[in-house]
Design a protein around this motif. Structure first.
Motif, PDB file in Angstrom:
ATOM      1  N   PHE A   1       0.842  -1.196   0.000  1.00  0.00           N
ATOM      2  CA  PHE A   1       0.000   0.000   0.000  1.00  0.00           C
ATOM      3  C   PHE A   1       0.878   1.248   0.000  1.00  0.00           C
ATOM      4  CE2 PHE A   1      -2.073   3.482   2.258  1.00  0.00           C
ATOM      5  CZ  PHE A   1      -3.229   3.622   1.501  1.00  0.00           C
ATOM      6  N   THR A   2       0.549   2.175  -0.871  1.00  0.00           N
ATOM      7  CA  THR A   2       1.356   3.389  -1.032  1.00  0.00           C
ATOM      8  C   THR A   2       0.558   4.599  -0.567  1.00  0.00           C
ATOM      9  OG1 THR A   2       2.345   2.372  -2.996  1.00  0.00           O
ATOM     10  CG2 THR A   2       2.712   4.720  -2.673  1.00  0.00           C
ATOM     11  N   PRO A   3       1.082   5.393   0.358  1.00  0.00           N
ATOM     12  CA  PRO A   3       0.367   6.606   0.798  1.00  0.00           C
ATOM     13  C   PRO A   3       0.092   7.538  -0.366  1.00  0.00           C
ATOM     14  CG  PRO A   3       2.237   6.137   2.241  1.00  0.00           C
ATOM     15  CD  PRO A   3       2.356   5.206   1.072  1.00  0.00           C
ATOM     16  N   ASP A   4      -1.037   8.230  -0.290  1.00  0.00           N
ATOM     17  CA  ASP A   4      -1.405   9.154  -1.362  1.00  0.00           C
ATOM     18  C   ASP A   4      -0.290  10.141  -1.670  1.00  0.00           C
ATOM     19  OD1 ASP A   4      -3.837   7.903  -1.427  1.00  0.00           O
ATOM     20  OD2 ASP A   4      -4.980   9.562  -0.578  1.00  0.00           O
ATOM     21  N   ALA A   5       0.425  10.577  -0.646  1.00  0.00           N
ATOM     22  CA  ALA A   5       1.459  11.603  -0.830  1.00  0.00           C
ATOM     23  C   ALA A   5       2.584  11.138  -1.745  1.00  0.00           C
ATOM     24  CB  ALA A   5       2.028  12.018   0.527  1.00  0.00           C
ATOM     25  N   ASP A   6       2.779   9.823  -1.871  1.00  0.00           N
ATOM     26  CA  ASP A   6       3.859   9.295  -2.704  1.00  0.00           C
ATOM     27  C   ASP A   6       3.420   9.026  -4.140  1.00  0.00           C
ATOM     28  OD1 ASP A   6       5.390   9.382  -0.447  1.00  0.00           O
ATOM     29  OD2 ASP A   6       5.410   7.216  -0.106  1.00  0.00           O
ATOM     30  N   LEU A   7       2.134   8.955  -4.370  1.00  0.00           N
ATOM     31  CA  LEU A   7       1.649   8.531  -5.687  1.00  0.00           C
ATOM     32  C   LEU A   7       1.999   9.510  -6.819  1.00  0.00           C
ATOM     33  CD1 LEU A   7      -1.828   6.971  -4.805  1.00  0.00           C
ATOM     34  CD2 LEU A   7       0.201   5.778  -5.636  1.00  0.00           C
ATOM     35  N   PRO A   8       1.863  10.823  -6.648  1.00  0.00           N
ATOM     36  CA  PRO A   8       2.208  11.703  -7.777  1.00  0.00           C
ATOM     37  C   PRO A   8       3.639  11.530  -8.263  1.00  0.00           C
ATOM     38  CG  PRO A   8       0.910  12.897  -6.150  1.00  0.00           C
ATOM     39  CD  PRO A   8       1.250  11.578  -5.528  1.00  0.00           C
ATOM     40  N   ALA A   9       4.584  11.373  -7.360  1.00  0.00           N
ATOM     41  CA  ALA A   9       5.976  11.174  -7.787  1.00  0.00           C
ATOM     42  C   ALA A   9       6.150   9.820  -8.460  1.00  0.00           C
ATOM     43  CB  ALA A   9       6.918  11.304  -6.598  1.00  0.00           C
ATOM     44  N   LEU A  10       5.475   8.791  -7.968  1.00  0.00           N
ATOM     45  CA  LEU A  10       5.551   7.477  -8.608  1.00  0.00           C
ATOM     46  C   LEU A  10       5.019   7.541 -10.037  1.00  0.00           C
ATOM     47  CD1 LEU A  10       4.485   4.995  -5.790  1.00  0.00           C
ATOM     48  CD2 LEU A  10       6.674   5.005  -6.997  1.00  0.00           C
ATOM     49  N   TYR A  11       3.852   8.176 -10.202  1.00  0.00           N
ATOM     50  CA  TYR A  11       3.293   8.322 -11.550  1.00  0.00           C
ATOM     51  C   TYR A  11       4.246   9.122 -12.442  1.00  0.00           C
ATOM     52  CZ  TYR A  11      -1.399   6.701 -10.100  1.00  0.00           C
ATOM     53  OH  TYR A  11      -2.461   5.960  -9.662  1.00  0.00           O
ATOM     54  N   SER A  12       4.833  10.163 -11.888  1.00  0.00           N
ATOM     55  CA  SER A  12       5.712  11.029 -12.680  1.00  0.00           C
ATOM     56  C   SER A  12       7.002  10.329 -13.078  1.00  0.00           C
ATOM     57  CB  SER A  12       6.030  12.301 -11.883  1.00  0.00           C
ATOM     58  OG  SER A  12       4.854  13.048 -11.609  1.00  0.00           O
ATOM     59  N   LEU A  13       7.488   9.418 -12.233  1.00  0.00           N
ATOM     60  CA  LEU A  13       8.723   8.703 -12.516  1.00  0.00           C
ATOM     61  C   LEU A  13       8.538   7.547 -13.491  1.00  0.00           C
ATOM     62  CD1 LEU A  13      10.184   8.535  -8.890  1.00  0.00           C
ATOM     63  CD2 LEU A  13      11.290   9.671 -10.836  1.00  0.00           C
ATOM     64  N   ALA A  14       7.339   7.005 -13.567  1.00  0.00           N
ATOM     65  CA  ALA A  14       7.104   5.789 -14.367  1.00  0.00           C
ATOM     66  C   ALA A  14       7.281   6.044 -15.857  1.00  0.00           C
ATOM     67  CB  ALA A  14       5.700   5.264 -14.099  1.00  0.00           C
ATOM     68  N   GLU A  15       7.840   5.048 -16.537  1.00  0.00           N
ATOM     69  CA  GLU A  15       7.903   5.099 -18.000  1.00  0.00           C
ATOM     70  C   GLU A  15       6.502   5.022 -18.598  1.00  0.00           C
ATOM     71  OE1 GLU A  15      10.881   5.449 -19.802  1.00  0.00           O
ATOM     72  OE2 GLU A  15      11.550   5.898 -17.756  1.00  0.00           O
ATOM     73  N   LEU A  16       5.666   4.244 -17.956  1.00  0.00           N
ATOM     74  CA  LEU A  16       4.261   4.160 -18.329  1.00  0.00           C
ATOM     75  C   LEU A  16       3.493   3.542 -17.169  1.00  0.00           C
ATOM     76  CD1 LEU A  16       3.111   1.009 -19.299  1.00  0.00           C
ATOM     77  CD2 LEU A  16       4.989   1.392 -20.883  1.00  0.00           C
ATOM     78  N   VAL A  17       2.186   3.754 -17.171  1.00  0.00           N
ATOM     79  CA  VAL A  17       1.291   3.147 -16.192  1.00  0.00           C
ATOM     80  C   VAL A  17       0.421   2.138 -16.924  1.00  0.00           C
ATOM     81  CG1 VAL A  17      -0.658   3.547 -14.634  1.00  0.00           C
ATOM     82  CG2 VAL A  17       1.293   5.130 -14.635  1.00  0.00           C
ATOM     83  N   ALA A  18       0.408   0.906 -16.441  1.00  0.00           N
ATOM     84  CA  ALA A  18      -0.383  -0.167 -17.050  1.00  0.00           C
ATOM     85  C   ALA A  18      -1.548  -0.510 -16.126  1.00  0.00           C
ATOM     86  CB  ALA A  18       0.489  -1.394 -17.289  1.00  0.00           C
TER      87      ALA A  18
END
Length: 372
Positions: free
Chosen positions: A263-280
């Protein structure tokens, strides 16, 4: 008017309908300072921090019984104890979570997020499926107004439950303002360090359960030619019926490249999305598909399914695939990884598409629905 809101999911669930309810009611609290709201929660409510910032016309009403007891009493035993026993007299009762308690309110409003237990029943826990098959049709029949998360869910309600079209409105979700592209190196470095992200990665966000189609996602990832140079990062808490999912990396020979980060806290999700090459997000069925919207709002390139609500949310800003076609999923991911121009195009389209949705719009529509 006096309006009671079933705030149980917000107070008991960190993800899913809990997140939906917190975000929607937070936006409603910013919009309406006139009507009197009772946020009904059970004795074992946990997540109520958001409500501290609510205006004075929003108050918590805590029942002396646990969530489990209330479900057993109202939905299984069907004891007709009205919710007004805890909230006082009401003009309107709103439930954002599939079912209604007994109530004497003049108007009853219900949100039905999806009918996955009917469309993909093999992905549901049997006991929950049986419960929903009994409780949801009763609630739909009793509701004066039904709010569906998407036109797809609205169509499902009409087809599967014979619900009158005139009593159903589509009320889309939104995304919280902190979902935006993250460019500050300090924040990106913090999230890289927190999750030990040392390689480029494909990201999936969602509860670990069969409907998310993760075994096929892992199988498709295993077919990527550069799989040793890239990781598949799966962010989400454990849900149900997940043994096959956790066994899939070893089965398909990619144990070293697939990471479950929990489980990932909401506060971390924008950076994770921004770092990803793509979201599947190759889900078998969604009532809305909030991770797709949040990923687009953060400027991520997205691959998702062509079923249920997902084309409504994604528009022309994602590559759409047939969820059960592993080859198509692998091809779409490879296409984005190989084509920087396409990736940039999808990111830009996603930012535009995301602007069509907001919790403020959702709250205003909900507020309009409260009129008697």
């Amino acid at each position: 008017m006096k309006i009671a809101l079933d705030y149980t999911s917000a107070a008991r669930q960190r993800a899913g309908i809990g997140r939906y309810t917190r975000s929607l009611i937070r936006a409603l609290a910013q919009y309406d300072t006139t009507n009197q709201y009772a946020l009904y929660v059970p004795r074992d409510a946990q997540y109520l921090d958001d409500t501290r910032a609510f205006p004075k016309n929003f108050r918590i009403t805590r029942a002396p019984l646990s969530e489990r007891y209330m479900v057993a009493m109202w939905q299984r035993a069907r004891i007709p104890l009205p919710v007004e026993t805890f909230t006082g007299a009401l003009d309107i009762f709103y439930s954002p979570d599939f079912v209604l308690p007994p109530t004497r309110a003049k108007k009853k409003i219900l949100t039905v997020h999806d009918l996955s237990f009917k469309r993909v029943p093999e992905t549901a826990v049997p006991n929950l499926k049986w419960y929903l098959e009994d409780a949801v049709p009763r609630a739909v029949q009793r509701a004066d107004l039904i709010l569906a998360d998407s036109d797809a869910t609205r169509a499902d309600l009409i087809e599967l439950f014979d619900a009158p079209a005139a009593r159903i409105q589509t009320l889309y979700s939104g995304y919280d303002e902190f979902f935006h592209p993250i460019t500050t190196e300090h924040e990106l470095a913090r999230v890289r360090t927190t999750y030990q992200l040392t390689k480029p990665f494909v990201l999936h966000v969602g509860t670990i359960e069969p409907r998310k189609n993760l075994a096929r996602l892992i199988q498709a990832f295993a077919r990527l030619p550069q799989r040793g140079e890239i990781e598949l990062v799966i962010a989400g808490g454990r849900g149900w019926m997940y043994d096959e999912i956790y066994a899939a990396p070893q089965k398909f020979g990619v144990s070293a490249s697939v990471r479950f980060i929990g489980f990932t806290p909401d506060a971390d999700l924008p950076a994770l999305y921004s770092l990803a090459e793509l979201v599947a997000y190759p889900s078998l069925y969604e009532g809305f598909g909030l991770p797709v919207l949040e990923a687009m709002a953060c400027g991520a390139a997205v691959v998702t399914s062509n079923n249920s609500s997902l084309p409504e949310v994604a528009g022309d800003a994602a590559l759409l695939i047939e969820a059960r076609d592993v080859d198509a999923l692998a091809f779409a991911m490879q296409k984005i990884l190989d084509d920087s121009s396409l990736r940039a195009q999808l990111k830009q389209r996603g930012l535009v598409q995301a602007q069509k949705f907001s919790w403020q719009k959702s709250a205003q529509q909900l507020h309009a629905a409260f009129k008697l």
